[in-house]
Design a protein around this motif. Structure first.
Motif, PDB file in Angstrom:
ATOM      1  N   THR A 126       0.830  -1.213   0.000  1.00  9.96           N
ATOM      2  CA  THR A 126       0.000   0.000   0.000  1.00  9.96           C
ATOM      3  C   THR A 126       0.860   1.258   0.000  1.00  9.96           C
ATOM      4  O   THR A 126       0.518   2.257  -0.646  1.00  9.96           O
ATOM      5  CB  THR A 126      -0.962   0.018   1.199  1.00  9.96           C
ATOM      6  N   ILE A 127       1.994   1.221   0.706  1.00 15.49           N
ATOM      7  CA  ILE A 127       2.877   2.390   0.743  1.00 15.49           C
ATOM      8  C   ILE A 127       3.502   2.614  -0.632  1.00 15.49           C
ATOM      9  O   ILE A 127       3.568   3.747  -1.127  1.00 15.49           O
ATOM     10  CB  ILE A 127       3.949   2.224   1.828  1.00 15.49           C
ATOM     11  N   ALA A 128       3.966   1.532  -1.272  1.00 16.70           N
ATOM     12  CA  ALA A 128       4.561   1.662  -2.602  1.00 16.70           C
ATOM     13  C   ALA A 128       3.543   2.213  -3.591  1.00 16.70           C
ATOM     14  O   ALA A 128       3.870   3.095  -4.409  1.00 16.70           O
ATOM     15  CB  ALA A 128       5.096   0.322  -3.072  1.00 16.70           C
ATOM     16  N   ALA A 129       2.311   1.720  -3.536  1.00 15.08           N
ATOM     17  CA  ALA A 129       1.276   2.213  -4.456  1.00 15.08           C
ATOM     18  C   ALA A 129       0.993   3.686  -4.219  1.00 15.08           C
ATOM     19  O   ALA A 129       0.778   4.453  -5.169  1.00 15.08           O
ATOM     20  CB  ALA A 129       0.002   1.383  -4.280  1.00 15.08           C
ATOM     21  N   ARG A 130       1.004   4.106  -2.956  1.00 17.08           N
ATOM     22  CA  ARG A 130       0.744   5.517  -2.645  1.00 17.08           C
ATOM     23  C   ARG A 130       1.887   6.391  -3.155  1.00 17.08           C
ATOM     24  O   ARG A 130       1.656   7.491  -3.667  1.00 17.08           O
ATOM     25  CB  ARG A 130       0.535   5.679  -1.145  1.00 17.08           C
ATOM     26  N   CYS A 131       3.114   5.908  -3.024  1.00 17.92           N
ATOM     27  CA  CYS A 131       4.259   6.651  -3.563  1.00 17.92           C
ATOM     28  C   CYS A 131       4.110   6.861  -5.066  1.00 17.92           C
ATOM     29  O   CYS A 131       4.344   7.965  -5.583  1.00 17.92           O
ATOM     30  CB  CYS A 131       5.560   5.895  -3.297  1.00 17.92           C
ATOM     31  N   VAL A 132       3.753   5.807  -5.773  1.00 21.34           N
ATOM     32  CA  VAL A 132       3.600   5.900  -7.228  1.00 21.34           C
ATOM     33  C   VAL A 132       2.518   6.912  -7.586  1.00 21.34           C
ATOM     34  O   VAL A 132       2.695   7.736  -8.498  1.00 21.34           O
ATOM     35  CB  VAL A 132       3.281   4.513  -7.822  1.00 21.34           C
ATOM     36  N   ALA A 133       1.396   6.874  -6.865  1.00 19.41           N
ATOM     37  CA  ALA A 133       0.306   7.821  -7.136  1.00 19.41           C
ATOM     38  C   ALA A 133       0.738   9.259  -6.852  1.00 19.41           C
ATOM     39  O   ALA A 133       0.401  10.181  -7.618  1.00 19.41           O
ATOM     40  CB  ALA A 133      -0.915   7.457  -6.292  1.00 19.41           C
ATOM     41  N   MET A 134       1.494   9.465  -5.779  1.00 16.55           N
ATOM     42  CA  MET A 134       1.937  10.813  -5.431  1.00 16.55           C
ATOM     43  C   MET A 134       2.947  11.332  -6.445  1.00 16.55           C
ATOM     44  O   MET A 134       2.941  12.525  -6.788  1.00 16.55           O
ATOM     45  CB  MET A 134       2.520  10.809  -4.015  1.00 16.55           C
ATOM     46  N   MET A 135       3.819  10.468  -6.945  1.00 18.85           N
ATOM     47  CA  MET A 135       4.750  10.904  -7.983  1.00 18.85           C
ATOM     48  C   MET A 135       4.006  11.213  -9.283  1.00 18.85           C
ATOM     49  O   MET A 135       4.319  12.188  -9.977  1.00 18.85           O
ATOM     50  CB  MET A 135       5.840   9.844  -8.198  1.00 18.85           C
ATOM     51  N   ARG A 136       3.002  10.400  -9.588  1.00 21.64           N
ATOM     52  CA  ARG A 136       2.205  10.652 -10.794  1.00 21.64           C
ATOM     53  C   ARG A 136       1.510  12.013 -10.702  1.00 21.64           C
ATOM     54  O   ARG A 136       1.412  12.739 -11.695  1.00 21.64           O
ATOM     55  CB  ARG A 136       1.185   9.538 -10.996  1.00 21.64           C
ATOM     56  N   ASP A 137       1.043  12.369  -9.517  1.00 21.39           N
ATOM     57  CA  ASP A 137       0.395  13.667  -9.325  1.00 21.39           C
ATOM     58  C   ASP A 137       1.344  14.825  -9.620  1.00 21.39           C
ATOM     59  O   ASP A 137       0.901  15.939  -9.902  1.00 21.39           O
ATOM     60  CB  ASP A 137      -0.128  13.794  -7.892  1.00 21.39           C
ATOM     61  N   GLN A 138       2.654  14.563  -9.528  1.00 25.86           N
ATOM     62  CA  GLN A 138       3.650  15.595  -9.815  1.00 25.86           C
ATOM     63  C   GLN A 138       4.294  15.395 -11.201  1.00 25.86           C
ATOM     64  O   GLN A 138       5.348  15.966 -11.487  1.00 25.86           O
ATOM     65  CB  GLN A 138       4.714  15.622  -8.724  1.00 25.86           C
ATOM     66  N   ALA A 151       9.208   2.527  -6.410  1.00 29.55           N
ATOM     67  CA  ALA A 151       9.202   2.731  -4.957  1.00 29.55           C
ATOM     68  C   ALA A 151       9.578   1.417  -4.284  1.00 29.55           C
ATOM     69  O   ALA A 151       8.837   0.440  -4.354  1.00 29.55           O
ATOM     70  CB  ALA A 151       7.834   3.206  -4.487  1.00 29.55           C
ATOM     71  N   TYR A 152      10.737   1.426  -3.640  1.00 30.22           N
ATOM     72  CA  TYR A 152      11.299   0.234  -3.010  1.00 30.22           C
ATOM     73  C   TYR A 152      11.087   0.400  -1.506  1.00 30.22           C
ATOM     74  O   TYR A 152      11.805   1.152  -0.848  1.00 30.22           O
ATOM     75  CB  TYR A 152      12.764   0.163  -3.393  1.00 30.22           C
ATOM     76  N   VAL A 153      10.073  -0.287  -0.975  1.00 29.94           N
ATOM     77  CA  VAL A 153       9.654  -0.118   0.415  1.00 29.94           C
ATOM     78  C   VAL A 153       9.994  -1.383   1.198  1.00 29.94           C
ATOM     79  O   VAL A 153       9.656  -2.495   0.778  1.00 29.94           O
ATOM     80  CB  VAL A 153       8.138   0.148   0.508  1.00 29.94           C
ATOM     81  N   LEU A 154      10.661  -1.207   2.335  1.00 31.63           N
ATOM     82  CA  LEU A 154      10.970  -2.320   3.222  1.00 31.63           C
ATOM     83  C   LEU A 154      10.557  -1.945   4.641  1.00 31.63           C
ATOM     84  O   LEU A 154      10.805  -0.816   5.078  1.00 31.63           O
ATOM     85  CB  LEU A 154      12.461  -2.650   3.193  1.00 31.63           C
ATOM     86  N   LEU A 155       9.961  -2.887   5.350  1.00 32.24           N
ATOM     87  CA  LEU A 155       9.560  -2.580   6.729  1.00 32.24           C
ATOM     88  C   LEU A 155       9.641  -3.823   7.586  1.00 32.24           C
ATOM     89  O   LEU A 155       9.638  -4.958   7.096  1.00 32.24           O
ATOM     90  CB  LEU A 155       8.153  -1.968   6.759  1.00 32.24           C
ATOM     91  N   GLY A 156       9.722  -3.568   8.883  1.00 32.14           N
ATOM     92  CA  GLY A 156       9.657  -4.647   9.862  1.00 32.14           C
ATOM     93  C   GLY A 156      10.737  -5.691   9.685  1.00 32.14           C
ATOM     94  O   GLY A 156      11.930  -5.379   9.601  1.00 32.14           O
ATOM     95  N   SER A 157      10.327  -6.945   9.563  1.00 34.35           N
ATOM     96  CA  SER A 157      11.278  -8.048   9.454  1.00 34.35           C
ATOM     97  C   SER A 157      12.102  -7.961   8.179  1.00 34.35           C
ATOM     98  O   SER A 157      13.150  -8.601   8.067  1.00 34.35           O
ATOM     99  CB  SER A 157      10.545  -9.386   9.500  1.00 34.35           C
ATOM    100  N   ARG A 158      11.672  -7.154   7.205  1.00 34.05           N
ATOM    101  CA  ARG A 158      12.387  -7.008   5.938  1.00 34.05           C
ATOM    102  C   ARG A 158      13.218  -5.732   5.868  1.00 34.05           C
ATOM    103  O   ARG A 158      13.832  -5.464   4.826  1.00 34.05           O
ATOM    104  CB  ARG A 158      11.383  -7.032   4.777  1.00 34.05           C
ATOM    105  N   SER A 159      13.279  -4.962   6.941  1.00 32.46           N
ATOM    106  CA  SER A 159      14.011  -3.694   6.873  1.00 32.46           C
ATOM    107  C   SER A 159      15.507  -3.898   6.690  1.00 32.46           C
ATOM    108  O   SER A 159      16.206  -2.986   6.238  1.00 32.46           O
ATOM    109  CB  SER A 159      13.746  -2.837   8.121  1.00 32.46           C
ATOM    110  N   CYS A 160      15.998  -5.083   7.000  1.00 35.34           N
ATOM    111  CA  CYS A 160      17.416  -5.398   6.797  1.00 35.34           C
ATOM    112  C   CYS A 160      17.659  -6.122   5.479  1.00 35.34           C
ATOM    113  O   CYS A 160      18.799  -6.470   5.167  1.00 35.34           O
ATOM    114  CB  CYS A 160      17.957  -6.244   7.945  1.00 35.34           C
TER     115      CYS A 160
END
Length: 228
Positions: A30-42, A54-63
């Motif tokens: 969801t974060i990656a999709a929102r990034c793409v939409a926000m960049m498209r708006d610009q 948009a390369y998003v990593l969180l939690g157990s995948r942050s490393c």
């Protein structure tokens, strides 16, 4: 405006605006999709980094550290306490943007200025690494020398680099295979390329969280580091 500066300013502003929107039920998807939409708006419709705007990593995948060619966003929720790294690679004409931030989720709220001690140690070291580059880079500094000075500071603070290629950034070019890296053995001068990134991806020794902060720089006429 210089196209590289323009596209980098868009990446930076998208990340600034995105932070407050991160919610406990968000995922990498969801974060990656929102990034793409926000960049498209610009006005940004394309990426230079494989098919990974948009390369998003969180939690157990942050490393986790893998190529964008192999990246697939996961569905692990952010939750109340977490680390979220977001790396954007927008393309404007032939100009590359490349900007990454770490957001620290504390009590369900995302911030770039954490209070939790382990988060703060990661954040503070990232800022110190960029400050060190500002202080030490000059007209004759090589990619190898910058790598050595950043690596020494990371080690002295009891952290380690977790980049899968072992580098701390790369030149900004027009084709992926033309990039050269901030790595041991690269004796090219930073001043010999138009632009380059500094993007250490680090983890505290024995820690569970990966941290990243990226900017694009050039070497100015007086030999000083200049951020786009």
């Amino acid at each position: 405006m210089n196209p590289n500066r323009h596209v980098q300013s868009i990446a930076r502003s998208v990340l600034t605006d995105l932070g407050p929107t991160i919610q406990v039920n968000d995922t990498e998807q969801t974060i990656a999709a929102r990034c793409v939409a926000m960049m498209r708006d610009q006005g940004i419709e394309r990426t230079w980094y494989y098919d990974c705007p948009a390369y998003v990593l969180l939690g157990s995948r942050s490393c986790l550290s893998i190529s964008g060619r192999d990246y697939v966003p996961a569905e692990e929720p952010v939750g109340n306490h977490n680390v979220v790294t977001i790396d954007l690679s927008p393309l404007y004409g032939e100009a590359w943007g490349d900007c990454a931030r770490t957001f620290y989720v504390e009590a369900g709220t995302a911030t770039q200025y954490p209070t939790r001690p382990d988060f703060s140690r990661g954040h503070d070291l990232l800022q110190a690494l960029h400050a060190l580059a500002y202080e030490r880079v000059h007209a004759e500094t090589t990619f190898e020398q910058l790598h050595a000075m950043l690596a020494q500071r990371i080690t002295s603070d009891h952290f380690e680099s977790i980049d899968f290629l072992g580098n701390f950034g790369h030149s900004i070019v027009t084709h992926l295979n033309e990039r050269i890296y901030i790595e041991a053995g690269n004796q090219a001068r930073l001043a010999d390329v138009a632009y380059f990134t500094i993007e250490p991806h680090i983890r505290e020794i024995g820690g569970n969280w990966g941290y990243k902060w990226e900017e694009v720089y050039t070497v100015g006429e007086a030999g000083q580091l200049v951020m786009l």
